[in-house]
Design an enzyme around this catalytic site. Structure first.
Site, short mmCIF file in Angstrom:
data_model
loop_
_atom_site.label_atom_id
_atom_site.label_comp_id
_atom_site.label_asym_id
_atom_site.label_seq_id
_atom_site.Cartn_x
_atom_site.Cartn_y
_atom_site.Cartn_z
N ARG A 218 -9.55 1.12 8.95
CA ARG A 218 -9.07 -0.21 9.28
C ARG A 218 -10.07 -1.01 10.10
O ARG A 218 -9.80 -2.14 10.46
CB ARG A 218 -7.81 -0.05 10.10
CG ARG A 218 -6.59 -0.79 9.53
CD ARG A 218 -5.43 -0.41 10.42
NE ARG A 218 -4.24 -1.12 10.20
CZ ARG A 218 -3.19 -0.60 9.55
NH1 ARG A 218 -3.23 0.58 8.99
NH2 ARG A 218 -2.09 -1.30 9.46
N ARG B 290 11.28 -1.48 11.29
CA ARG B 290 10.08 -1.20 12.10
C ARG B 290 10.00 -2.15 13.27
O ARG B 290 10.24 -3.35 13.11
CB ARG B 290 8.83 -1.34 11.22
CG ARG B 290 8.58 -0.12 10.36
CD ARG B 290 7.42 -0.32 9.42
NE ARG B 290 6.19 -0.78 10.05
CZ ARG B 290 5.01 -0.75 9.46
NH1 ARG B 290 4.91 -0.27 8.23
NH2 ARG B 290 3.94 -1.18 10.08
N ARG C 158 11.80 -6.81 4.30
CA ARG C 158 11.84 -5.43 3.81
C ARG C 158 12.83 -4.55 4.55
O ARG C 158 13.21 -3.49 4.05
CB ARG C 158 10.46 -4.79 3.71
CG ARG C 158 9.73 -4.49 4.99
CD ARG C 158 8.32 -3.96 4.68
NE ARG C 158 7.50 -3.78 5.86
CZ ARG C 158 6.21 -3.46 5.83
NH1 ARG C 158 5.59 -3.32 4.68
NH2 ARG C 158 5.53 -3.30 6.94
N ARG D 172 -0.35 -8.89 13.51
CA ARG D 172 -0.94 -7.89 12.61
C ARG D 172 -1.81 -8.55 11.55
O ARG D 172 -2.86 -8.03 11.17
CB ARG D 172 0.18 -7.06 11.96
CG ARG D 172 0.75 -6.02 12.95
CD ARG D 172 2.12 -5.55 12.53
NE ARG D 172 2.15 -4.86 11.27
CZ ARG D 172 3.23 -4.78 10.48
NH1 ARG D 172 4.36 -5.34 10.84
NH2 ARG D 172 3.17 -4.12 9.36
N LYS E 107 0.82 -1.22 0.00
CA LYS E 107 0.00 0.00 0.00
C LYS E 107 0.85 1.27 0.00
O LYS E 107 0.61 2.19 -0.77
CB LYS E 107 -0.92 0.05 1.24
CG LYS E 107 -1.94 -1.06 1.32
CD LYS E 107 -2.90 -0.85 2.50
CE LYS E 107 -2.23 -0.90 3.86
NZ LYS E 107 -1.75 -2.23 4.26
P1 AMP Z 1 0.75 0.75 8.89
O1 AMP Z 1 1.94 1.61 8.64
O2 AMP Z 1 -0.45 1.14 8.08
O3 AMP Z 1 1.06 -0.72 8.77
O4 AMP Z 1 0.32 0.99 10.42
C1 AMP Z 1 1.20 0.66 11.48
C2 AMP Z 1 0.44 0.57 12.77
O5 AMP Z 1 -0.18 1.83 13.08
C3 AMP Z 1 -0.69 -0.44 12.82
O6 AMP Z 1 -0.24 -1.76 13.12
C4 AMP Z 1 -1.55 0.13 13.94
O7 AMP Z 1 -0.97 -0.13 15.21
C5 AMP Z 1 -1.44 1.63 13.69
N1 AMP Z 1 -2.48 2.12 12.77
C6 AMP Z 1 -2.28 2.69 11.55
N2 AMP Z 1 -3.45 3.03 10.98
C7 AMP Z 1 -4.42 2.66 11.85
C8 AMP Z 1 -5.83 2.71 11.84
N3 AMP Z 1 -6.52 3.22 10.78
N4 AMP Z 1 -6.50 2.22 12.92
C9 AMP Z 1 -5.86 1.72 13.98
N5 AMP Z 1 -4.52 1.62 14.06
C10 AMP Z 1 -3.80 2.08 13.01
#
Ligand code: AMP
Length: 187
Positions: A88, A131, A127, A142, A13
């Protein structure tokens, strides 16, 4: 053009959102990037969400919804945006519907990147972005959070007939071309 990029962790994404941002000159809004920046800068938001991100859990809906509502008020999003990582959960999607309605705006496309689970784990573990949530046990968590809480969001948008399915296997360029040809139909 207002777009949601949707898919499991590791689907690509972020990579595709950045390419779309360049191609269409509309900004990407990544909730994950905002949280990571807040954690790095030790802001009150960062302090609040650090342990949640570290565990691979979801930040509470109200916190995320307030953040997105505030962010979207910025002038830079007035010509459209690409949402990456939001909504999400179904309550987040419902709150986003209300946000659009209040702004007399609408969603143009919901792009779902699909990638099989074995491939996702492989991609994330290789990757090397450093993180804290990219370790094997966090990734597994996740992915299960995705299955249980995030996947139902797809159904929410299917009801609105906005979903474009994209095969997320291939090179970055191949996947980008698939997204562009879907978007051509609506642009
Ligand atoms: P991402 O970079 O999109 O994989 O997001 C990393 C982490 O941020 C996720 O595992 C969640 O802990 C938090 N996070 C990001 N976006 C959301 C969302 N829309 N709702 C809840 N937690 C989020």
């Amino acid at each position: 053009m207002n777009i949601i990029l949707f898919g499991p962790p590791g689907a690509g994404k972020g990579t595709q959102a950045k390419l779309l941002q360049e191609e269409f000159q509309i900004p990407q809004l990544s909730t994950g990037d905002i949280f990571r920046a807040a954690i790095k800068n030790e802001t009150p938001l960062g302090v609040k969400v650090k342990s949640i991100l570290d565990a691979g859990e979801l930040v509470p809906d109200q916190t995320v919804v307030d953040l997105v509502a505030d962010e979207l008020k910025k002038e830079k999003y007035s010509g459209g945006y690409i949402l990456d990582g939001f909504p999400r959960t179904v309550p987040q999607a419902e709150a986003f519907d209300r946000m659009l309605e209040n702004n007399n705006a609408s969603l143009d496309a919901f792009i779902e990147l699909s990638v099989p689970e074995e491939e996702l784990v492989k991609r994330i573990l290789s990757r090397g972005e450093g993180r804290s949530d990219d370790t094997e046990d966090k990734v597994k968590n996740r992915l299960s959070v995705y299955q249980n809480e995030t996947k139902p969001v797809l159904n929410h948008y299917q009801k609105q007939d906005l979903v474009k399915h994209i095969d997320g296997i291939g090179t970055v360029e191949e996947i980008f071309d698939r997204i562009k040809s879907e978007l051509k139909e609506i642009a």
